[in-house]
Design a protein around this motif. Structure first.
Motif, PDB file in Angstrom:
ATOM      1  N   PHE A   1     -10.235  -8.242   7.760  1.00  0.00           N
ATOM      2  CA  PHE A   1      -8.968  -7.767   8.324  1.00  0.00           C
ATOM      3  C   PHE A   1      -7.788  -8.212   7.467  1.00  0.00           C
ATOM      4  N   THR A   2      -7.866  -9.432   6.950  1.00  0.00           N
ATOM      5  CA  THR A   2      -6.772  -9.907   6.099  1.00  0.00           C
ATOM      6  C   THR A   2      -6.663  -9.076   4.830  1.00  0.00           C
ATOM      7  N   ALA A   3      -7.804  -8.639   4.292  1.00  0.00           N
ATOM      8  CA  ALA A   3      -7.787  -7.870   3.056  1.00  0.00           C
ATOM      9  C   ALA A   3      -7.162  -6.490   3.231  1.00  0.00           C
ATOM     10  N   VAL A   4      -7.312  -5.909   4.421  1.00  0.00           N
ATOM     11  CA  VAL A   4      -6.778  -4.553   4.634  1.00  0.00           C
ATOM     12  C   VAL A   4      -5.406  -4.579   5.305  1.00  0.00           C
ATOM     13  N   PHE A   5      -4.908  -5.763   5.677  1.00  0.00           N
ATOM     14  CA  PHE A   5      -3.590  -5.856   6.299  1.00  0.00           C
ATOM     15  C   PHE A   5      -2.516  -5.832   5.212  1.00  0.00           C
ATOM     16  N   ASN A   6      -2.248  -4.664   4.681  1.00  0.00           N
ATOM     17  CA  ASN A   6      -1.196  -4.510   3.694  1.00  0.00           C
ATOM     18  C   ASN A   6      -0.591  -3.120   3.820  1.00  0.00           C
ATOM     19  N   MET A   7       0.542  -2.936   3.196  1.00  0.00           N
ATOM     20  CA  MET A   7       1.294  -1.696   3.366  1.00  0.00           C
ATOM     21  C   MET A   7       0.604  -0.516   2.697  1.00  0.00           C
ATOM     22  N   ASP A   8       0.169  -0.678   1.470  1.00  0.00           N
ATOM     23  CA  ASP A   8      -0.362   0.452   0.716  1.00  0.00           C
ATOM     24  C   ASP A   8      -1.720   0.913   1.234  1.00  0.00           C
ATOM     25  N   GLN A   9      -2.538  -0.006   1.677  1.00  0.00           N
ATOM     26  CA  GLN A   9      -3.907   0.337   2.041  1.00  0.00           C
ATOM     27  C   GLN A   9      -4.066   0.740   3.506  1.00  0.00           C
ATOM     28  N   THR A  10      -3.211   0.245   4.381  1.00  0.00           N
ATOM     29  CA  THR A  10      -3.415   0.477   5.812  1.00  0.00           C
ATOM     30  C   THR A  10      -2.180   1.026   6.511  1.00  0.00           C
ATOM     31  N   PHE A  11      -1.078   0.314   6.442  1.00  0.00           N
ATOM     32  CA  PHE A  11       0.056   0.642   7.298  1.00  0.00           C
ATOM     33  C   PHE A  11       0.734   1.949   6.898  1.00  0.00           C
ATOM     34  N   ARG A  12       0.907   2.194   5.611  1.00  0.00           N
ATOM     35  CA  ARG A  12       1.512   3.470   5.213  1.00  0.00           C
ATOM     36  C   ARG A  12       0.615   4.651   5.549  1.00  0.00           C
ATOM     37  N   PRO A  13      -0.706   4.609   5.279  1.00  0.00           N
ATOM     38  CA  PRO A  13      -1.559   5.724   5.726  1.00  0.00           C
ATOM     39  C   PRO A  13      -1.547   5.929   7.237  1.00  0.00           C
ATOM     40  N   LEU A  14      -1.517   4.832   8.006  1.00  0.00           N
ATOM     41  CA  LEU A  14      -1.442   4.982   9.463  1.00  0.00           C
ATOM     42  C   LEU A  14      -0.119   5.618   9.878  1.00  0.00           C
ATOM     43  N   TRP A  15       0.961   5.252   9.216  1.00  0.00           N
ATOM     44  CA  TRP A  15       2.253   5.864   9.519  1.00  0.00           C
ATOM     45  C   TRP A  15       2.236   7.354   9.180  1.00  0.00           C
ATOM     46  N   ASN A  16       1.649   7.709   8.046  1.00  0.00           N
ATOM     47  CA  ASN A  16       1.540   9.129   7.690  1.00  0.00           C
ATOM     48  C   ASN A  16       0.680   9.886   8.703  1.00  0.00           C
ATOM     49  N   SER A  17      -0.391   9.264   9.155  1.00  0.00           N
ATOM     50  CA  SER A  17      -1.230   9.905  10.172  1.00  0.00           C
ATOM     51  C   SER A  17      -0.462  10.092  11.472  1.00  0.00           C
ATOM     52  N   ALA A  18       0.350   9.102  11.842  1.00  0.00           N
ATOM     53  CA  ALA A  18       1.132   9.221  13.072  1.00  0.00           C
ATOM     54  C   ALA A  18       2.140  10.359  12.973  1.00  0.00           C
ATOM     55  N   ILE A  19       2.789  10.498  11.819  1.00  0.00           N
ATOM     56  CA  ILE A  19       3.753  11.591  11.645  1.00  0.00           C
ATOM     57  C   ILE A  19       3.062  12.942  11.729  1.00  0.00           C
ATOM     58  N   LEU A  20       1.944  13.081  11.015  1.00  0.00           N
ATOM     59  CA  LEU A  20       1.217  14.355  11.033  1.00  0.00           C
ATOM     60  C   LEU A  20       0.683  14.686  12.420  1.00  0.00           C
ATOM     61  N   SER A  21       0.100  13.713  13.086  1.00  0.00           N
ATOM     62  CA  SER A  21      -0.534  13.965  14.378  1.00  0.00           C
ATOM     63  C   SER A  21       0.500  14.225  15.469  1.00  0.00           C
ATOM     64  N   LEU A  22       1.545  13.411  15.519  1.00  0.00           N
ATOM     65  CA  LEU A  22       2.579  13.611  16.529  1.00  0.00           C
ATOM     66  C   LEU A  22       3.318  14.924  16.314  1.00  0.00           C
ATOM     67  N   GLY A  23       3.667  15.207  15.049  1.00  0.00           N
ATOM     68  CA  GLY A  23       4.347  16.471  14.770  1.00  0.00           C
ATOM     69  C   GLY A  23       3.495  17.675  15.120  1.00  0.00           C
ATOM     70  N   THR A  24       2.220  17.611  14.776  1.00  0.00           N
ATOM     71  CA  THR A  24       1.315  18.717  15.086  1.00  0.00           C
ATOM     72  C   THR A  24       1.140  18.889  16.585  1.00  0.00           C
ATOM     73  N   ALA A  25       0.955  17.780  17.302  1.00  0.00           N
ATOM     74  CA  ALA A  25       0.731  17.857  18.744  1.00  0.00           C
ATOM     75  C   ALA A  25       1.972  18.363  19.482  1.00  0.00           C
ATOM     76  N   LEU A  26       3.150  17.844  19.136  1.00  0.00           N
ATOM     77  CA  LEU A  26       4.380  18.283  19.798  1.00  0.00           C
ATOM     78  C   LEU A  26       4.662  19.755  19.539  1.00  0.00           C
ATOM     79  N   LEU A  27       4.544  20.168  18.292  1.00  0.00           N
ATOM     80  CA  LEU A  27       4.808  21.567  17.951  1.00  0.00           C
ATOM     81  C   LEU A  27       3.802  22.492  18.620  1.00  0.00           C
TER      82      LEU A  27
END
Length: 293
Positions: free
Chosen positions: A72-98
């Motif tokens: 968990f410590t190895a994947v707790f970083n911006m480039d590998q985990t948090f930014r992709p999760l943020w991109n997924s949230a934008i895509l999924s929320l935008g798609t679902a709302l629209l």
């Protein structure tokens, strides 16, 4: 004569009882089948949980000799985990709302107005849900190139919403049919327009249906790998479904421990969303007593 009739009726042969079919073998077979299906789902989940805390995680299912949080410590970083999760949230929320907004607007006339081509249109919409996404990607990719929409989050959201819209319209139309039209007629008498009755009466009463469609579209967009993989090249804009591919190295090498830890983090937002939306939606349709007479 009465005694003779009684004696005759008493001498009749007893009616044989109908033999009940033996259900024990069928129940045993059904139990074994359900057990096998359950194991096929439980074993991968157990592997993910154990491998995420196993410093020597491998493809085989094994109990770790020692526990660690290094994966968990190895994947707790911006480039590998948090930014992709943020991109997924934008895509999924935008798609679902629209999809939910457009689907509700499209389902309303199909549910309320009687038209000759309603049945044919509904079957056409159902046919749209059967089209394979891989067959459409070649012309879609060409269109995205001409419109300069590659690596565009808004373009991907529009395309994913369009692919989710047929099933959303079909589901929302069925939910909308359960709302009595007499409630809208009462609002029309008071001077409300069709759009006002839709937003203030129909949609609040079918809130559980909206939540079901929202979660259905969100989870589909959250786990979509193929569309973002084809339409995005910038690693800064790739969602988590594509970023998980980075754990598969060359020559078959896979970081199993990090992959399992990332999978748990990847699944957590969907579980949280489901729990929150379940509380927001409340109980099922509370229409009893809404109309008198």
């Amino acid at each position: 004569m009465m005694s003779t009739a009684v004696q005759t009726s008493s001498r009749r042969a007893p009616v044989p009882s109908i033999a009940q079919p033996k259900r024990a073998p069928s129940r045993l077979f059904a139990g074994l089948a359900l057990g096998l299906v359950g194991l096929s789902f439980i074993i991968p989940l157990v592997w993910i949980l154990l491998s995420s805390v196993n410093p020597q995680a491998s493809v085989s299912l094994s109990v770790p000799e020692s526990l660690t949080t290094g994966n968990f410590t190895a994947v707790f970083n911006m480039d590998q985990t948090f930014r992709p999760l943020w991109n997924s949230a934008i895509l999924s929320l935008g798609t679902a709302l629209l999809t939910v907004v457009a689907g509700a607007l499209a389902a309303y006339p199909l549910s309320r107005y009687k038209m000759r081509f309603t049945r044919g249109l509904m079957y056409t919409i159902l046919f749209g849900t059967c089209l394979p996404i891989t067959a459409m990607m070649v012309p879609v990719y060409s269109l995205f190139v001409r419109l300069s929409l590659l690596d565009s989050m808004s373009g991907i959201i529009l395309f994913m919403a369009a692919t989710s819209l047929p099933m959303a319209v079909w589901m929302l139309k069925n939910f909308m049919d359960s709302v009595p039209i007499s409630l809208e007629e009462a609002a029309w008498v008071d001077g409300a327009s069709a759009m006002q009755t839709l937003w203030r009466i129909v949609l609040p009463l079918m809130k559980p249906g909206l939540v079901v469609v929202f979660i259905f579209v969100f989870t589909g967009a959250w786990g979509n790998f193929f569309v973002p993989f084809v339409l995005t090249f910038d690693s800064m804009k790739q969602p988590a479904a594509v970023a998980i591919y980075n754990f598969f190295g060359m020559y078959g090498t896979i970081a199993y421990g990090k992959l399992a830890a990332f999978s748990i983090l990847y699944s957590t937002p969907v579980l949280v969303l489901y729990a929150v939306m379940q509380k927001v939606s409340g109980n099922s349709f509370a229409l009893a007593g809404a109309v008198k007479g």
